[in-house]
Design an enzyme around this catalytic site. Structure first.
Site, PDB file in Angstrom:
ATOM      1  N   CYS A 210       0.774  -1.114   0.003  1.00 62.86           N
ATOM      2  CA  CYS A 210      -0.018  -0.138  -0.115  1.00 62.86           C
ATOM      3  C   CYS A 210       0.807   1.293   0.106  1.00 62.86           C
ATOM      4  O   CYS A 210       0.857   2.009  -0.809  1.00 62.86           O
ATOM      5  CB  CYS A 210      -1.013   0.084   1.277  1.00 62.86           C
ATOM      6  SG  CYS A 210      -1.852  -1.507   1.745  1.00 62.86           S
TER       7      CYS A 210
ATOM      8  N   HIS B  72      -2.902   6.437   4.438  1.00 65.14           N
ATOM      9  CA  HIS B  72      -1.885   5.432   4.427  1.00 65.14           C
ATOM     10  C   HIS B  72      -0.311   6.060   4.103  1.00 65.14           C
ATOM     11  O   HIS B  72       0.314   5.176   3.689  1.00 65.14           O
ATOM     12  CB  HIS B  72      -2.074   3.936   4.108  1.00 65.14           C
ATOM     13  CG  HIS B  72      -1.208   2.873   4.784  1.00 65.14           C
ATOM     14  ND1 HIS B  72      -1.257   1.570   4.450  1.00 65.14           N
ATOM     15  CD2 HIS B  72      -0.675   2.931   6.035  1.00 65.14           C
ATOM     16  CE1 HIS B  72      -0.366   0.905   4.948  1.00 65.14           C
ATOM     17  NE2 HIS B  72      -0.243   1.828   6.190  1.00 65.14           N
TER      18      HIS B  72
END
Length: 534
Positions: free
Chosen positions: A92, A148
Site C-alpha cells: 500500500c 496510509h
C-alpha cells in the site's frame, strides 16, 4: 489621409489595420491553443478522477476473464485504454507514495515495508505532492478514502499536503462498518482499537454501521455535484475495497453461490459493490456536466492477497512480492478526450508516471519537485505513441523480511552475504527487482513465488516452483513468459550483468531506509480516535 499607428504615431496608408488590443487577444489565443491542456482537445484543463482500489488482483475483474461480475468497470475499460503492461508496488504505502510524488521509494526512504500505525513516519515533508502541483495549476483538489502515508504529525495529513478537502481514514485497514482500526501497543502487550475516520481533520463519528464503500461513494458524488464545471477538478478516490477484513452486505454475495470458497465468495461480493460504486461516480460526472471533459483513471495499488480472497492467476505470486502477481497492476484510462479508444496498450508504464502525466495534462509545472522517476505518458495513452519508459526499478530493500510467507513456510530464506564472482556488480542476496524493456531481473528473496489458481476452480490451492530454496537470482523475458515459469539467466549472462550493474547504480543513489521503532505515545486511549501525537 492615413490614420496614425497607435504603436509608432506614424502615418500608415491603406485603412485602419489591426489595433494593439486585437493583437494581444490573438497572441493570447495562440498561447492557449499551444498549452498542454489544449492538447487533449478540451477548452479548459480536464477534470481528473483517479480511483484507486486496494489489493485488487489481476484475476478479479471481468475484463481479465474473472468470474466476478464487474459490468461498469468492464464497460469503461472497453471504451478506453486498458494498461496491459502497467506496474505498481507490492504494498500500500509504497504505491501510494510513488503515485503522489512521481519518485521511486528508494528516493523517499520508504523502500522497506509500509508505514505502521504507531511509526513516527510519513512521506517526507519536503516532497511536493501531486495535489499541490494541481492546485498551483488552478485545480480544486479533493480526496476521499484511504491515506496510509503517515499521520504522526498534523503536517502529514492530506489537508496539509495539497488537498482542499479530505474524507476518509488515515491508516492501512479497518472495519468496514465500525471504521475502527486495531494496532499493537507495546505498553498494553496487546492491541488497541479506535476510530479512524475523518472529515477534514476532525473525527467523523456519525457513520457507525454504514459500509465504507457506500460512505465514500456518497462523499465523492457530493463533491462532483457541488463542483462548478468551469473549474478543473482533481478527485482522488481511494477505496477501502477490497482490502481485508472480508465484509460485504449479504445481497452482494448472493450471485456467487457457485463459488465454494467462502473467502472468495465474500471477496467477489466486495468487488461487485465497488464496481457498482464506480458506476455511480461516473453517472454523477455525466449528470452534472463534467464527464465530457474528464480523464478517469482506475488502478489497483498492488496485487491481490490470496489469503484474503484475491487472485492473480495466471500470474505468479501475490501481494507483498516482486513476482508479477504482486506488482503487475490492473488499470485503465477512460475519457472522451482520448484520441484512441477501445484498445489495449502494451507499452511499459509505472505508477510514478501519473504525476508528470497529469501535471502536464493540467497545464501545470513540475519545476518545484525533486528529480522525478516518472515519465509523461499522455501521448502513449491517448495516441498510442511508444512509451518513453524503457527501464523500471521495482525496488531495492536490503532489510526485507517476508511478512506474508508461502503456505507452510514461516520465515524468509537465509541470505548468503557473499558476492558470487559471476554476479559481482550487485549483492544478489538483497531483495531487489528491475525491468529493462522485456527483461526482468529479480534477486534475493522476492516473496512467495507460488502460483495460486482461482479458489473453487482447481483441485489444488497453490503450485510451488521447482528449484532450490536458496536461489537468489532470476531473469525472465516477460513478453514471452509473463507467468515467470522459465528462468533464462544462464542463457543471457550479459543481460544479467547489465541489470545487476543498474541495480548497483540505483543502490548507490538511494537514500537510507526510514523505518523507525513504534512510538507508544500513539495510544488513542484518551480520545478513542487514532490521531497525530507529535
Amino acid at each position: 489621409m492615413g490614420k496614425l499607428s497607435p504603436c509608432t504615431g506614424r502615418s500608415r496608408p491603406g485603412g485602419p489595420g489591426p489595433q494593439l488590443p486585437l493583437l494581444l487577444l490573438l497572441l493570447q489565443l495562440l498561447l492557449l491553443l499551444l498549452s498542454p491542456a489544449r492538447a487533449s482537445g478540451a477548452t479548459q484543463p480536464p477534470h481528473v478522477v483517479f480511483v484507486l482500489a486496494d489489493d485488487l488482483g489481476w484475476n478479479d475483474l471481468g475484463f481479465h476473464g474473472s468470474v466476478i461480475r464487474t459490468p461498469h468497470l468492464d464497460a469503461l475499460a472497453a471504451g478506453g485504454v486498458v494498461l496491459d503492461n502497467y506496474y505498481v508496488q507490492p504494498l500500500c504505502t509504497p504505491s501510494r507514495s510513488q503515485l503522489l510524488t512521481g519518485r521511486y521509494q528508494i528516493h523517499l526512504g520508504l523502500q522497506h515495508y509500509l508505514i505502521m500505525t504507531c511509526q513516527p513516519s510519513c512521506v517526507p515533508l519536503d516532497e511536493k505532492l501531486l495535489p499541490q502541483l494541481l492546485k498551483e495549476a488552478g485545480y480544486a483538489t479533493h480526496m476521499v478514502g484511504k491515506w496510509h502515508l503517515g499521520m504522526y504529525r498534523k503536517e502529514c495529513l492530506p489537508t496539509r499536503r495539497g488537498f482542499d478537502t479530505y474524507f476518509g481514514y488515515l491508516l492501512g485497514s479497518e472495519d468496514y462498518y465500525t471504521h475502527e482500526a486495531c494496532a499493537p501497543i507495546e505498553s498494553l502487550n496487546g492491541t488497541r482499537c479506535a476510530l479512524d475516520l475523518r472529515d477534514g481533520e476532525e473525527p467523523a463519528k456519525e457513520y457507525n454501521n454504514i459500509y465504507s464503500t457506500n460512505i465514500f461513494t456518497k462523499r465523492a458524488t457530493t463533491v462532483i455535484a457541488n463542483h462548478p464545471p468551469e473549474k478543473p477538478l482533481f478527485l482522488y478516490l481511494a477505496f477501502q475495497s477490497v482490502h481485508d477484513p472480508l465484509q460485504v452486505p449479504e445481497e452482494y454475495m448472493e450471485p456467487y453461490g457457485f463459488i465454494q470458497d467462502k473467502h472468495r465468495r465474500i471477496y467477489a461480493g466486495m468487488v461487485s459493490l465497488m464496481d457498482e460504486a464506480v458506476g455511480n461516480v461516473t453517472k454523477a460526472l455525466k449528470s452534472h456536466g463534467l464527464w465530457n471533459n474528464t480523464v478517469f483513471i482506475f488502478s489497483t495499488d498492488n496485487g491481490g492477497q490470496t489469503r484474503s480472497g484475491g487472485n492473480n492467476w495466471p500470474l505468479r505470486g501475490r501481494k507483498g512480492t516482486l513476482w508479477e502477481g504482486g506488482i503487475r497492476g490492473t488499470g485503465f484510462v477512460a475519457s472522451p478526450l482520448l484520441k484512441q479508444k477501445g484498445v489495449k496498450s502494451r507499452e511499459l508504464m509505472h505508477i510514478t508516471d501519473w504525476l508528470p502525466t497529469l501535471v502536464d495534462l493540467a497545464g501545470g509545472s513540475t519545476n518545484g519537485t525533486k528529480p522525478l522517476d516518472g515519465f509523461n505518458m499522455w501521448k502513449t495513452i491517448s495516441e498510442g505513441h511508444p512509451s518513453p519508459r524503457v527501464e523500471l526499478l521495482h525496488n531495492i530493500d536490503q532489510d526485507f523480511f517476508d511478512g506474508l510467507p508461502c503456505p507452510g513456510k514461516n520465515m524468509t530464506p537465509a541470505k548468503d552475504d557473499s558476492f558470487p564472482l559471476e554476479h559481482s556488480a550487485f549483492n544478489t542476496s538483497i531483495h531487489a527487482g528491475i525491468r529493462y524493456k522485456n527483461w526482468k531481473l529479480l534477486t534475493g528473496h522476492p516473496g512467495c513465488g507460488y502460483w495460486f489458481p482461482p479458489p473453487s476452480q482447481s483441485n489444488v490451492s497453490e503450485i510451488p516452483p521447482v528449484g532450490p530454496p536458496t536461489k537468489t537470482l532470476w531473469l525472465f523475458d516477460i513478453n514471452q513468459d509473463p507467468e515467470e515459469r522459465h528462468d533464462v539467466s544462464r542463457e543471457h549472462p550479459h543481460i544479467v550483468q547489465n541489470l545487476l550493474s543498474r541495480l548497483q547504480y540505483y543502490h548507490e543513489h538511494s537514500v537510507p531506509s526510514h523505518f523507525p521503532p513504534l512510538d507508544p505515545r500513539c495510544d488513542p486511549k484518551s480520545t478513542g480516535v487514532w490521531s497525530p501525537w507529535m
